[in-house]
Design a protein around this motif. Structure first.
Motif, short mmCIF file in Angstrom:
data_model
loop_
_atom_site.label_atom_id
_atom_site.label_comp_id
_atom_site.label_asym_id
_atom_site.label_seq_id
_atom_site.Cartn_x
_atom_site.Cartn_y
_atom_site.Cartn_z
N PRO A 1 0.82 -1.23 0.00
CA PRO A 1 0.00 0.00 0.00
C PRO A 1 0.85 1.27 0.00
O PRO A 1 0.51 2.25 -0.65
N LEU A 2 2.00 1.19 0.70
CA LEU A 2 2.87 2.37 0.76
C LEU A 2 3.45 2.69 -0.62
O LEU A 2 3.43 3.85 -1.06
N VAL A 3 3.93 1.65 -1.31
CA VAL A 3 4.50 1.86 -2.65
C VAL A 3 3.41 2.35 -3.60
O VAL A 3 3.65 3.21 -4.46
N PHE A 4 2.19 1.85 -3.43
CA PHE A 4 1.07 2.28 -4.26
C PHE A 4 0.84 3.80 -4.09
O PHE A 4 0.76 4.54 -5.08
N VAL A 5 0.79 4.23 -2.85
CA VAL A 5 0.52 5.66 -2.57
C VAL A 5 1.68 6.52 -3.09
O VAL A 5 1.46 7.54 -3.75
N VAL A 6 2.91 6.06 -2.84
CA VAL A 6 4.09 6.84 -3.28
C VAL A 6 4.10 6.95 -4.81
O VAL A 6 4.42 7.99 -5.38
N SER A 7 3.69 5.85 -5.49
CA SER A 7 3.69 5.85 -6.96
C SER A 7 2.64 6.81 -7.52
O SER A 7 2.75 7.27 -8.66
N LEU A 8 1.63 7.09 -6.72
CA LEU A 8 0.59 8.02 -7.18
C LEU A 8 0.95 9.48 -6.93
O LEU A 8 0.29 10.38 -7.46
N VAL A 9 2.00 9.69 -6.11
CA VAL A 9 2.36 11.07 -5.75
C VAL A 9 2.66 11.94 -7.00
O VAL A 9 2.14 13.05 -7.11
N PRO A 10 3.47 11.45 -7.97
CA PRO A 10 3.73 12.31 -9.14
C PRO A 10 2.44 12.70 -9.87
O PRO A 10 2.31 13.84 -10.34
N PHE A 11 1.49 11.77 -9.93
CA PHE A 11 0.22 12.06 -10.60
C PHE A 11 -0.57 13.11 -9.80
O PHE A 11 -1.05 14.11 -10.36
N ALA A 12 -0.64 12.88 -8.48
CA ALA A 12 -1.37 13.82 -7.62
C ALA A 12 -0.75 15.22 -7.71
O ALA A 12 -1.46 16.23 -7.75
N TRP A 13 0.57 15.25 -7.77
CA TRP A 13 1.30 16.53 -7.80
C TRP A 13 0.97 17.33 -9.07
O TRP A 13 0.70 18.53 -9.00
N ILE A 14 0.90 16.64 -10.21
CA ILE A 14 0.64 17.37 -11.47
C ILE A 14 -0.84 17.79 -11.53
O ILE A 14 -1.16 18.86 -12.04
N VAL A 15 -1.73 16.95 -10.97
CA VAL A 15 -3.14 17.33 -10.93
C VAL A 15 -3.30 18.58 -10.05
O VAL A 15 -3.99 19.53 -10.39
N TRP A 16 -2.61 18.55 -8.94
CA TRP A 16 -2.64 19.69 -8.00
C TRP A 16 -2.15 20.97 -8.70
O TRP A 16 -2.78 22.03 -8.63
N ARG A 17 -1.02 20.83 -9.42
CA ARG A 17 -0.46 22.00 -10.12
C ARG A 17 -1.42 22.50 -11.21
O ARG A 17 -1.54 23.70 -11.44
N PHE B 1 -4.69 22.28 -11.17
CA PHE B 1 -5.80 23.02 -10.54
C PHE B 1 -5.34 24.36 -9.96
O PHE B 1 -6.12 25.30 -9.89
N ALA B 2 -4.06 24.42 -9.58
CA ALA B 2 -3.53 25.66 -9.01
C ALA B 2 -3.06 26.61 -10.12
O ALA B 2 -2.47 27.65 -9.84
N ASN B 3 -3.29 26.21 -11.38
CA ASN B 3 -2.86 27.02 -12.52
C ASN B 3 -1.36 27.25 -12.52
O ASN B 3 -0.89 28.37 -12.76
N ASP B 4 -0.63 26.20 -12.22
CA ASP B 4 0.82 26.33 -12.04
C ASP B 4 1.57 25.43 -13.03
O ASP B 4 2.49 24.71 -12.65
N LEU B 5 1.14 25.46 -14.30
CA LEU B 5 1.81 24.60 -15.28
C LEU B 5 2.66 25.40 -16.27
O LEU B 5 3.06 24.89 -17.31
N GLY B 6 2.90 26.66 -15.93
CA GLY B 6 3.77 27.48 -16.79
C GLY B 6 3.05 28.02 -18.01
O GLY B 6 1.81 27.95 -18.11
N THR B 7 3.86 28.52 -18.96
CA THR B 7 3.26 29.20 -20.12
C THR B 7 2.67 28.22 -21.12
O THR B 7 1.80 28.58 -21.91
N ASN B 8 3.16 26.97 -21.12
CA ASN B 8 2.63 25.98 -22.05
C ASN B 8 2.16 24.74 -21.25
O ASN B 8 2.89 23.74 -21.17
N PRO B 9 0.96 24.82 -20.68
CA PRO B 9 0.49 23.76 -19.78
C PRO B 9 0.43 22.37 -20.44
O PRO B 9 0.78 21.38 -19.81
N ILE B 10 0.05 22.33 -21.72
CA ILE B 10 -0.08 21.01 -22.37
C ILE B 10 1.29 20.36 -22.50
O ILE B 10 1.47 19.19 -22.21
#
Ligand code: HEM
Length: 206
Positions: free
Chosen positions: A13-29, A31-40
């Motif tokens: 379960p720990l590895v599962f959650v850690v593996s999802l962190v990069p995905f959660a981080w980019i989703v968070w960014r 929503f926070a409008n923090d993807l720079g000048t070229n979000p795509i």
């Protein structure tokens, strides 16, 4: 020796959650409008990076297990491989939906026209049978040897991933070259292991 319960109940379960962190981080960014000048482009490159990282992490499990003697690592390999597939799908979707607006004829034209897209797409296609046969039931159905032979495709997929990256960069090849070096080390270790096994077997027969 690590207790089986500890691996299934805590480590996995720990590895599962850690593996999802990069995905959660980019989703968070996003929503926070923090993807720079070229979000795509940011989304696409970020998910491409994580696809390749998960492929290499998955390939590193067996050498690490052999070197360290931590045999329990093998129980994490399937999940890590499936995360590589997950990130590859998200990567492809950012391209197909956000970059190409899911215009299928355009996507097919692009796959045929740009060699780095062709190689990336082939790698994604090859990942599908591996994901579909990752269950215990499929290992039993195929039989260990056939299953193992099929799953050797991961070497080709990883080479495809690195070539895809090398071909898309315009000038600074340092990052894809680093991935190529890591991959060469991982594949070189496997080759050495196989040759050592063959030499020992031949020595035993002599
Ligand atoms: C196993 C499959 C794949 C792997 C490992 C992979 C990996 C990568 C990596 C590492 C990057 C560069 C990220 C960076 O610049 O930091 C990238 C970029 C990219 N990939 Fe993939 N990829 C895969 C499949 C695909 C597929 C199926 C497509 C589309 C059909 C695709 C389209 C792209 C595009 C358009 C870029 C960005 C190019 C640019 O910004 O100039 N990739 N990919």
């Amino acid at each position: 020796m690590v207790p089986r319960d500890w691996i299934g109940g805590v480590l996995k379960p720990l590895v599962f959650v850690v593996s999802l962190v990069p995905f959660a981080w980019i989703v968070w960014r996003a929503f926070a409008n923090d993807l720079g000048t070229n979000p795509i482009e940011t989304l696409n490159r970020y998910t491409g990076d994580w696809t390749l990282r998960f492929l290499l992490i998955t390939l590193a499990v067996t050498p690490l297990r052999r070197i360290s003697g931590w045999h329990w690592l093998i129980r994490l390999r399937r999940m890590l491989g499936l995360f590589a597939f997950f990130y590859a799908c998200v990567h492809f979707l950012t391209y197909a939906l956000l970059d190409q607006y899911f215009n299928l004829p355009e996507i097919l034209k692009d796959i045929a026209k740009r060699p780095y897209i062709t190689v990336g797409f082939a790698s994604l296609l090859l990942l599908i049978p591996l994901a579909l046969t990752s269950t215990n039931a499929m290992v039993r159905r195929l039989g260990g040897r056939r299953w193992q032979r099929l799953h050797r495709l991961v070497y080709l997929i990883s080479v495809g991933g690195v070539v895809h990256f090398l071909w898309l960069v315009k000038s600074d090849i340092r990052e894809p070259a680093l991935y190529a070096l890591i991959l060469a080390g991982l594949l070189g270790y496997r080759l050495w292991w196989e040759l050592r096994g063959a030499t020992r077997a031949a020595g035993g027969q002599a």
